[in-house]
Design an enzyme around this catalytic site. Structure first.
Site, mmCIF file in Angstrom:
data_model
loop_
_atom_site.group_PDB
_atom_site.id
_atom_site.type_symbol
_atom_site.label_atom_id
_atom_site.label_comp_id
_atom_site.label_asym_id
_atom_site.label_seq_id
_atom_site.Cartn_x
_atom_site.Cartn_y
_atom_site.Cartn_z
ATOM 1 N N HIS A 1 -2.084 1.707 12.908
ATOM 2 C CA HIS A 1 -1.651 1.094 11.642
ATOM 3 C C HIS A 1 -2.101 -0.372 11.649
ATOM 4 C CE1 HIS A 1 0.588 0.378 8.046
ATOM 5 N NE2 HIS A 1 1.815 0.360 8.520
ATOM 6 N N ARG B 1 -9.994 -1.329 -0.905
ATOM 7 C CA ARG B 1 -9.890 -2.781 -0.687
ATOM 8 C C ARG B 1 -11.093 -3.345 0.075
ATOM 9 N NH1 ARG B 1 -4.300 -1.661 2.315
ATOM 10 N NH2 ARG B 1 -5.731 -0.091 3.131
ATOM 11 N N HIS C 1 0.818 -1.210 0.000
ATOM 12 C CA HIS C 1 0.000 0.000 0.000
ATOM 13 C C HIS C 1 0.853 1.261 0.000
ATOM 14 C CE1 HIS C 1 -3.855 2.229 1.022
ATOM 15 N NE2 HIS C 1 -4.176 1.418 0.039
ATOM 16 N N ARG D 1 2.342 -8.394 4.190
ATOM 17 C CA ARG D 1 3.055 -7.158 3.829
ATOM 18 C C ARG D 1 4.543 -7.340 3.652
ATOM 19 N NH1 ARG D 1 1.105 -1.904 4.218
ATOM 20 N NH2 ARG D 1 -0.750 -2.904 3.396
ATOM 21 N N HIS E 1 -8.667 6.747 7.366
ATOM 22 C CA HIS E 1 -7.435 6.459 6.625
ATOM 23 C C HIS E 1 -6.770 7.775 6.274
ATOM 24 C CE1 HIS E 1 -4.727 4.735 3.629
ATOM 25 N NE2 HIS E 1 -5.008 3.583 4.189
ATOM 26 N N ASP F 1 -8.823 -3.010 7.681
ATOM 27 C CA ASP F 1 -8.772 -3.747 8.950
ATOM 28 C C ASP F 1 -10.166 -4.067 9.481
ATOM 29 O OD1 ASP F 1 -5.934 -1.744 9.691
ATOM 30 O OD2 ASP F 1 -5.958 -3.855 9.160
ATOM 31 N N MET G 1 -11.380 1.842 15.980
ATOM 32 C CA MET G 1 -10.422 1.086 15.175
ATOM 33 C C MET G 1 -11.094 0.438 13.974
ATOM 34 S SD MET G 1 -7.568 1.528 16.583
ATOM 35 C CE MET G 1 -7.653 3.039 17.523
HETATM 36 C C1 SDX Z 1 -3.787 0.945 8.014
HETATM 37 O O1 SDX Z 1 -1.394 4.287 5.339
HETATM 38 C C2 SDX Z 1 -1.825 3.142 4.961
HETATM 39 O O2 SDX Z 1 -1.925 2.816 3.791
HETATM 40 C C3 SDX Z 1 -2.167 2.170 6.094
HETATM 41 C C4 SDX Z 1 -2.857 0.897 5.681
HETATM 42 C C5 SDX Z 1 -1.959 0.004 4.873
HETATM 43 O O3 SDX Z 1 -2.472 -0.794 4.084
HETATM 44 O O4 SDX Z 1 -0.723 0.051 5.122
HETATM 45 O O5 SDX Z 1 -4.012 1.220 4.918
HETATM 46 C C6 SDX Z 1 -3.286 0.102 6.896
HETATM 47 O O6 SDX Z 1 -3.021 1.305 8.861
HETATM 48 C C7 SDX Z 1 -5.215 1.401 8.011
HETATM 49 C C8 SDX Z 1 -5.566 2.321 9.216
HETATM 50 C C9 SDX Z 1 -5.777 1.451 10.452
HETATM 51 N N1 SDX Z 1 -5.934 2.299 11.621
HETATM 52 C C10 SDX Z 1 -7.119 2.427 12.266
HETATM 53 O O7 SDX Z 1 -8.172 1.895 11.903
HETATM 54 C C11 SDX Z 1 -7.054 3.273 13.523
HETATM 55 C C12 SDX Z 1 -8.226 4.262 13.572
HETATM 56 N N2 SDX Z 1 -8.021 5.244 12.515
HETATM 57 C C13 SDX Z 1 -7.539 6.566 12.925
HETATM 58 O O8 SDX Z 1 -6.596 6.533 13.966
HETATM 59 C C14 SDX Z 1 -7.185 7.431 11.730
HETATM 60 O O9 SDX Z 1 -8.226 7.346 10.844
HETATM 61 C C15 SDX Z 1 -5.883 7.197 11.002
HETATM 62 C C16 SDX Z 1 -4.733 7.230 11.899
HETATM 63 C C17 SDX Z 1 -5.918 5.904 10.258
HETATM 64 C C18 SDX Z 1 -5.729 8.320 9.979
HETATM 65 O O10 SDX Z 1 -5.819 9.474 10.664
HETATM 66 P P1 SDX Z 1 -5.267 10.884 10.098
HETATM 67 O O11 SDX Z 1 -5.241 10.907 8.636
HETATM 68 O O12 SDX Z 1 -4.012 11.220 10.818
HETATM 69 O O13 SDX Z 1 -6.420 11.816 10.512
HETATM 70 P P2 SDX Z 1 -6.707 12.303 11.975
HETATM 71 O O14 SDX Z 1 -6.348 11.217 12.987
HETATM 72 O O15 SDX Z 1 -6.095 13.638 12.143
HETATM 73 O O16 SDX Z 1 -8.313 12.402 11.952
HETATM 74 C C19 SDX Z 1 -8.957 13.533 11.398
HETATM 75 C C20 SDX Z 1 -10.208 13.690 12.240
HETATM 76 C C21 SDX Z 1 -9.875 13.785 13.720
HETATM 77 O O17 SDX Z 1 -10.895 14.535 14.327
HETATM 78 P P3 SDX Z 1 -10.487 15.967 14.956
HETATM 79 O O18 SDX Z 1 -9.418 15.691 16.008
HETATM 80 O O19 SDX Z 1 -9.971 16.798 13.787
HETATM 81 O O20 SDX Z 1 -11.779 16.472 15.553
HETATM 82 O O21 SDX Z 1 -11.039 12.518 12.105
HETATM 83 C C22 SDX Z 1 -11.122 11.863 13.378
HETATM 84 C C23 SDX Z 1 -9.982 12.375 14.235
HETATM 85 O O22 SDX Z 1 -10.327 12.299 15.608
HETATM 86 N N3 SDX Z 1 -10.950 10.425 13.152
HETATM 87 C C24 SDX Z 1 -11.511 9.498 13.914
HETATM 88 C C25 SDX Z 1 -11.092 8.285 13.347
HETATM 89 N N4 SDX Z 1 -10.303 8.520 12.286
HETATM 90 C C26 SDX Z 1 -10.208 9.852 12.174
HETATM 91 N N5 SDX Z 1 -12.294 9.566 15.005
HETATM 92 C C27 SDX Z 1 -12.679 8.401 15.546
HETATM 93 N N6 SDX Z 1 -12.325 7.186 15.065
HETATM 94 C C28 SDX Z 1 -11.536 7.096 13.971
HETATM 95 N N7 SDX Z 1 -11.184 5.896 13.496
#
Ligand code: SDX
Length: 385
Positions: free
Chosen positions: A228, A276, A193, A343, A267, A318, A263
């Site tokens: 991640h 995906r 990815h 991966r 993204h 995920d 979780m």
């Molecule tokens: C993978 O990069 C890749 O390609 C990764 C991956 C791969 O194949 O390698 O696709 C695999 O890692 C997928 C992601 C798995 N992680 C999770 O499911 C964990 C939950 N997701 C979040 O932590 C978050 O969405 C991230 C870390 C994945 C992405 O976050 P960003 O781009 O850094 O955005 P952010 O955290 O700044 O969020 C922006 C806003 C925030 O709100 P505010 O603070 O601005 O008010 O959206 C909110 C966040 O709080 N938000 C969420 C959320 N995801 C974003 N709020 C609650 N739950 C969530 N899951």
């Protein structure tokens, strides 16, 4: 403080080219060396996708046969790896087991190289190292789960292809075709990815001309994090917390009030859904029907529908992978090691790409600490004299 445009988390920053894969959030698509991942998942064994990521082309029948023969040679859990895992506490996290195993495999393979300039290896040596890890990791992951369950190691079978053998070593019995297909699909979807956090970690380590194994160990450490790869394990912990579909609304009320990250959702690159997910969701649906578990579909759908409607944040890979691995029979703690086993192909393709056109990765930082000051001004008080 002069205005400096800090890109925290390197969000939106393009740092290099890659020919390995293309993630396109505008079209919500993912190409592995030009092929849509959905087409690969529908038609190819994982071994063929591994070959594609490493070589840039899908294998001929002869090339696939050769890769499969090499992969079979490295399938067995070596004594040194088994002893290293057995030295770890039973309560050690499986990602720590996998990280340790990769380190032991690397140390054994590089033994005798006493000049750090030589450890980086040649392109052919690194391709062999990549295949070695690709082949060895399933036994590590399978043994870890069986060891925690108090079960004996199951020896690999050469009459089975990669996905069938992985499941055989884990469960010690033949599994249905629908499970093999879902597992093969998950490995292809998880394989690669672009510059995700663990792949970029691997490229940073490779950029110092360190060896491929060191870069993989670093990548495993990065993938463990719940933001991640660790998210697929965390999804099941959330499902266990919620219990049944009708608890979703109240559970979400509390979770969002506590500002918890849900979780399996969101993204950094995809902002309107992960390309995906539909393919993995279809595989999950087939497993739900196969095992007659409509409760899983009800909970999965209720949480997705409610969270998307409240926050407009969509599932990532995920989210369907967690319940799918659960239905296949994997322990929740085994989920992220499965992500590693997939991966490893993308990581090693990127490591070899970095080596082929290298520049040391070393970004700048903007200092916001104390202004310059001098030691003569510092007088330790009697307490710490
Ligand atoms: C993978 O990069 C890749 O390609 C990764 C991956 C791969 O194949 O390698 O696709 C695999 O890692 C997928 C992601 C798995 N992680 C999770 O499911 C964990 C939950 N997701 C979040 O932590 C978050 O969405 C991230 C870390 C994945 C992405 O976050 P960003 O781009 O850094 O955005 P952010 O955290 O700044 O969020 C922006 C806003 C925030 O709100 P505010 O603070 O601005 O008010 O959206 C909110 C966040 O709080 N938000 C969420 C959320 N995801 C974003 N709020 C609650 N739950 C969530 N899951």
């Amino acid at each position: 403080m002069t205005d400096i445009d800090i890109k925290k988390g390197l969000a939106g920053v393009t740092v290099d080219y890659t020919a390995v894969s293309k993630v396109n959030p505008d079209t919500n698509s993912l190409l592995y060396r030009g092929y849509p991942v959905q087409e690969l998942a529908a038609t190819q064994p994982f071994e063929a996708v591994a070959y594609l990521l490493w070589h840039g082309e899908l294998p001929t029948a002869q090339q696939l046969a050769e890769l499969r023969a090499t992969e079979r040679r490295y399938r067995a859990l070596t004594d040194e790896v088994k002893q290293a895992i057995d030295l770890l506490p039973l309560g050690a996290h499986p990602m720590d087991e996998v990280r340790t195993a990769a380190s032991v495999i690397g140390a054994a393979d590089l033994a005798g190289i006493d000049n750090v300039m030589d450890a980086v290896g040649t392109p052919e040596e690194n391709l062999q190292r990549s295949i070695r890890l690709f082949a060895a990791l399933p036994a590590v992951v399978a043994y870890g789960q069986r060891r925690r369950r108090g079960q004996e190691l199951v020896v690999a079978r050469d009459d089975l292809n990669y996905a069938e053998n992985f499941l055989w070593m884990t469960f010690g019995e033949d599994v249905d075709e629908v499970v093999v297909d879902a597992f093969n699909t998950s490995m292809i979807l998880y394989a690669e990815h672009s510059f995700n956090a663990s792949t970029f970690t691997a490229r940073v380590i490779a950029s110092t001309l360190s060896d491929l194994y060191s870069a993989v160990v670093g990548a495993i450490g990065a993938l463990k994090g719940p933001l991640h790869g660790g998210a697929n394990e965390a999804v099941l912990h959330i499902f266990d917390e919620i219990g049944d579909a009708w608890n979703v609304n109240s559970w979400l009320d509390e979770a969002l009030a506590a500002k918890r990250k849900i979780m399996g959702f969101g993204h950094r690159v995809y902002k309107r859904g992960d390309s995906r997910v539909p393919t993995m969701k279809a595989a999950l649906d087939r497993l739900v029907d196969h095992y007659d578990r409509p409760d899983v579909r009800a909970l999965y759908s209720a949480l997705e529908n409610e969270f998307v409607s409240r926050k407009g944040i969509y599932p990532n890979l995920d989210y369907p992978s967690g319940p799918a691995y659960n239905l296949m029979g994997f322990d929740t703690l085994t989920f992220t090691p499965l992500f590693v086993a997939a991966r490893i192909t993308g990581w090693t393709a990127h490591i070899m790409e970095q080596q082929a056109s290298n520049a040391l990765i070393r970004p700048l930082s903007a200092y916001n600490g104390p202004d310059e000051r001098h030691i003569e001004g510092y007088v330790p008080d009697a307490a710490n004299a």
